[in-house]
Design an enzyme around this catalytic site. Structure first.
Site, PDB file in Angstrom:
ATOM      1  CB  CYS A 138      -0.933  -0.011   1.212  1.00 58.80           C
ATOM      2  SG  CYS A 138      -2.001   1.452   1.272  1.00 58.80           S
ATOM      3  CB  CYS A 141      -0.552   2.480   4.024  1.00 55.44           C
ATOM      4  SG  CYS A 141      -2.034   1.811   3.292  1.00 55.44           S
ATOM      5  CG  ASP A 142       3.165   1.188   4.509  1.00 51.86           C
ATOM      6  OD1 ASP A 142       2.811   1.705   5.576  1.00 51.86           O
ATOM      7  OD2 ASP A 142       2.853   0.034   4.179  1.00 51.86           O
TER       8      ASP A 142
END
Ligand code: NDP
Length: 318
Positions: A138, A141-142
């Site tokens: 992701c 997300c990261d």
């Protein structure tokens, strides 16, 4: 064989942000929800490290800790949380019939499906070893953790194209590993990728190994599938964007879903084509797939379930 039968007003299947948010709202609406966690209690976020984009946590929070908080909040408000796996459902009549762990039958007036989705992985041992330590599925997300660094992303669909351009804004260089000599992504997305100067697309290339120092990623070994030539790329992040599969197999044939298995909900609603069955989170969302959007649709599902039951009660008592 089913042995035990229990009747509940509201059954929630799944324990990610969607399921727990539905549980919080359903508890407060006095639906006395019963939630079955599934095998991966807490969902996909229990497999990530730090979550920095969920509002309300100014310093960020570890994914597993955040899911424990969701669980505690749902439990405090009265949700009956149970570890168990729904093995089959029968939505052909009311109340709906749900079998848990192939042994217990629940009759439910409303069912909220929040079974989520799972990222597809390449299947390399090194990929699992460094998952959360340089390997991620992701970018949104990261990606932030790799700002200013060089990263690689594998995949050639719309997700990979979108995530590559997202990463390109944060990272110094993005290697995009495409296994064929062309993209699967839409023309507009491909155009965007090819016009981003710090994305280097490497065609006909597969990942052989993700390299690291035992703790974090420090490179990736790729192979050209036409020439067999191996190349080491110096990257600190490795993103896998080869698709997701919704965890909806047990509902196949029982409820409307698209060709890839995402449950179809009515516009601006969590209602499915089955009366009393609502869907939320990644099981019905292939576009956003964020914890916050999953939580939002979980809230919608509980409100829809509550209103559905209230309308039915009104008809019965009128
Ligand atoms: P897709 O299934 O569309 O694409 C997966 C990609 O991963 C393909 O290019 C495939 O390669 C590649 N791939 C699969 N397995 C491997 C492997 N083992 N090694 C290397 N590459 C691999 O998934 P997406 O998640 O990209 O998209 C899913 C759906 O969601 C699509 O319908 C897409 O259009 C949609 N979507 C729409 C968006 C938007 O409109 N903004 C954003 C994101 C997704 P190959 O091509 O060779 O099969």
């Amino acid at each position: 064989m089913s042995e035990e039968i229990e009747h509940v007003k509201c059954l929630i299947i799944g324990s990610g942000p969607a399921g727990y948010t539905a549980a919080i709202y359903a508890s407060r609406a006095d639906l006395k929800p019963v939630l079955y966690t599934g095998m991966l209690a807490g969902g996909q976020l229990t497999q990530t490290t730090e979550v920095e984009n969920y509002p309300g946590y100014p310093e960020g929070i570890l994914g597993p800790e955040m899911m424990q908080n969701f669980e505690k909040q749902a439990a405090r408000l009265g949700t009956d949380i149970r570890f168990g796996y729904v093995s089959s459902v029968d939505f052909s009549s009311l109340p709906h019939k749900v079998v848990v762990d192939e042994s217990k039958t629940i009759l439910a007036d409303t069912v909220i499906i929040s079974t989520g989705a799972s990222a597809k992985w390449l299947g390399l041992e090194s990929e699992q070893k460094y998952n959360g330590f340089g390997v991620s599925a992701c970018a949104v997300c990261d990606g932030f953790f790799f700002r200013g660094q060089d990263v690689a992303i594998v995949g050639a669909g719309d997700t990979a194209a979108e995530e590559a351009t997202y990463l390109a804004k944060l990272c110094r260089k993005v290697y995009m590993l495409v296994r064929r000599d062309e993209f699967r992504a839409s023309k507009a997305m491909v155009h965007r990728v090819l016009n981003t100067p710090n994305i280097e697309v490497i065609y006909n290339t597969e990942t052989k190994e993700i390299l690291g120092d035992g703790k974090t990623v420090n490179g990736v070994l790729v192979i050209n599938n036409e020439t067999n030539q191996e190349t080491k790329l110096d990257v600190t992040g490795f993103f896998v964007a080869i698709g997701h599969h919704p965890n909806t197999e047990i509902f196949r044939g029982q409820i409307n879903m698209d060709e890839t298995g995402y449950i179809i909900t009515k516009p601006d609603s969590s209602e499915t084509n089955i009366e009393g069955v609502f869907a939320c989170g990644d099981a019905q969302d292939h576009i956003y797939r964020q914890a916050i959007t999953a939580a939002g649709t979980g809230c919608m599902a509980a409100i829809d379930a509550e209103r559905y039951l209230a309308a039915k009660e009104h008809v019965v008592t009128a």
